[in-house]
Write an enzyme that holds these catalytic residues in place. Sequence first.
Site, PDB file in Angstrom:
ATOM      1  N   LYS A  65      51.299  38.342  38.665  1.00 40.81           N
ATOM      2  CA  LYS A  65      51.793  39.648  38.774  1.00 40.81           C
ATOM      3  C   LYS A  65      51.677  40.170  40.373  1.00 40.81           C
ATOM      4  O   LYS A  65      52.679  40.967  40.568  1.00 40.81           O
ATOM      5  CB  LYS A  65      50.375  40.636  38.251  1.00 40.81           C
ATOM      6  CG  LYS A  65      50.439  40.614  36.566  1.00 40.81           C
ATOM      7  CD  LYS A  65      49.306  41.388  36.111  1.00 40.81           C
ATOM      8  CE  LYS A  65      49.010  41.209  34.530  1.00 40.81           C
ATOM      9  NZ  LYS A  65      47.922  42.199  34.107  1.00 40.81           N
ATOM     10  N   ASP A 101      49.648  48.901  33.061  1.00 39.76           N
ATOM     11  CA  ASP A 101      48.323  48.719  32.356  1.00 39.76           C
ATOM     12  C   ASP A 101      47.504  49.980  32.380  1.00 39.76           C
ATOM     13  O   ASP A 101      46.781  50.495  31.726  1.00 39.76           O
ATOM     14  CB  ASP A 101      47.559  47.802  33.388  1.00 39.76           C
ATOM     15  CG  ASP A 101      47.859  46.193  32.672  1.00 39.76           C
ATOM     16  OD1 ASP A 101      48.453  46.246  31.993  1.00 39.76           O
ATOM     17  OD2 ASP A 101      47.785  45.213  33.764  1.00 39.76           O
ATOM     18  N   GLY A 129      41.838  42.950  39.157  1.00 39.61           N
ATOM     19  CA  GLY A 129      43.219  43.497  38.999  1.00 39.61           C
ATOM     20  C   GLY A 129      43.045  44.387  38.042  1.00 39.61           C
ATOM     21  O   GLY A 129      43.659  45.641  38.185  1.00 39.61           O
ATOM     22  N   ARG A 151      29.708  43.144  41.371  1.00 44.33           N
ATOM     23  CA  ARG A 151      28.896  41.979  41.842  1.00 44.33           C
ATOM     24  C   ARG A 151      29.071  41.851  43.252  1.00 44.33           C
ATOM     25  O   ARG A 151      27.942  41.936  44.052  1.00 44.33           O
ATOM     26  CB  ARG A 151      28.954  40.872  41.128  1.00 44.33           C
ATOM     27  CG  ARG A 151      28.194  39.607  41.469  1.00 44.33           C
ATOM     28  CD  ARG A 151      28.455  38.230  40.398  1.00 44.33           C
ATOM     29  NE  ARG A 151      29.889  38.100  40.540  1.00 44.33           N
ATOM     30  CZ  ARG A 151      30.539  36.975  39.696  1.00 44.33           C
ATOM     31  NH1 ARG A 151      29.607  36.277  39.101  1.00 44.33           N
ATOM     32  NH2 ARG A 151      31.508  36.731  39.778  1.00 44.33           N
ATOM     33  N   ARG A 155      34.711  43.584  47.507  1.00 39.95           N
ATOM     34  CA  ARG A 155      35.664  44.003  46.681  1.00 39.95           C
ATOM     35  C   ARG A 155      35.746  45.514  46.315  1.00 39.95           C
ATOM     36  O   ARG A 155      36.785  45.911  46.353  1.00 39.95           O
ATOM     37  CB  ARG A 155      35.773  42.889  45.613  1.00 39.95           C
ATOM     38  CG  ARG A 155      36.129  41.449  45.747  1.00 39.95           C
ATOM     39  CD  ARG A 155      36.343  40.860  44.471  1.00 39.95           C
ATOM     40  NE  ARG A 155      37.519  40.599  44.172  1.00 39.95           N
ATOM     41  CZ  ARG A 155      37.965  40.350  42.690  1.00 39.95           C
ATOM     42  NH1 ARG A 155      37.174  39.769  41.942  1.00 39.95           N
ATOM     43  NH2 ARG A 155      39.296  40.245  42.486  1.00 39.95           N
ATOM     44  N   GLY A 238      38.936  48.104  23.731  1.00 37.39           N
ATOM     45  CA  GLY A 238      39.929  47.464  24.610  1.00 37.39           C
ATOM     46  C   GLY A 238      41.373  47.239  23.903  1.00 37.39           C
ATOM     47  O   GLY A 238      42.357  47.053  24.909  1.00 37.39           O
TER      48      GLY A 238
END
Length: 279
Positions: A65, A101, A129, A151, A155, A238
């Site tokens: 991607k 998305d 992502g 976690r 990030r 989902g």
Amino acid sequence: MIRAFITGWPVEHSLSPRMHTHWLEHYGIDGSYDSLAKSPQEVGDFLAGLPASGFAGGNVTIPHKEAAFRACAELDDAARAIGAVNTLWIKDGALAGSNTDAYGFMANLDDKAPGWGNALSALVLGAGGASRAVIHALVTRGFNDIAIANRSVERAEALAAHFGVGVRALAWEKLPDEIAGSELIVNTTSLGMKGQPGLEIDLGSAGTGTIVTDIVYTPLETPLLAQARERGLAAVDGLGMLLHQAVPGFEKWFGQRPEVDETLRQLLLGELARREAAS
Ligand code: ATR
């Protein structure tokens, strides 16, 4: 015959061919949707050659991607905000890209939890992502307090800095304190997926109107969603995000806006059950 594709590495597991082939048959369109496995070494040349390939466009999945993002001459707002492209088409002889998305995430909630967009605060678990796409969707819909728990907090901090005002990072240990104040809780981590550790989270302090959604769809009812339902909260699986993210690409390539309906959902559930039985 109009041709489209999905590329990834590997790509065999993708459910996209089932969806697009179903729609091609359903709408009686003379088209094809092929699975093309391309290695990271091959994908650059493949993408560069697309405008002259005869393909109308295609989908890109992991791990290509970001390569697709870099290969595009033109990007829409979603692709730019997310930094990754999952849908390609040829425009004026050059490669154009979008990331659907975020659209898929929004359309799924519009469908299964109408009114969700009236909420302002969200808690997003994960900073990969998928999280970027979800946060872009939330910002687009006007959420003004988005906490990202991850976690590896760095990030989450990087994502918060990328999106700016209204988006903040949260240390994973601080999760319990955040539940009560979140109107929408989204899991974008792989926790709870078949074969992965469970997501240890107690929704006991969540407000009664809280909506909980998971981007994991194997199993369809993750332990997180099961807990939400037990507590009487709205729980959205989902699979719908996967179904809806396919809509804009199909419309671009084949000229028909396809419908996400129960038939399509059941088709994919059947495919997932077959795979489960075979594994
Ligand atoms: P994707 O593109 O699908 O979001 P990813 O970039 O690999 O995939 O991100 C996976 C997410 O799941 C990350 O937020 C990851 O946390 P880290 O950034 O700390 O790796 C999260 N994740 C995966 N396994 C986890 C675990 N055992 N505990 C907590 N978080 C986990």
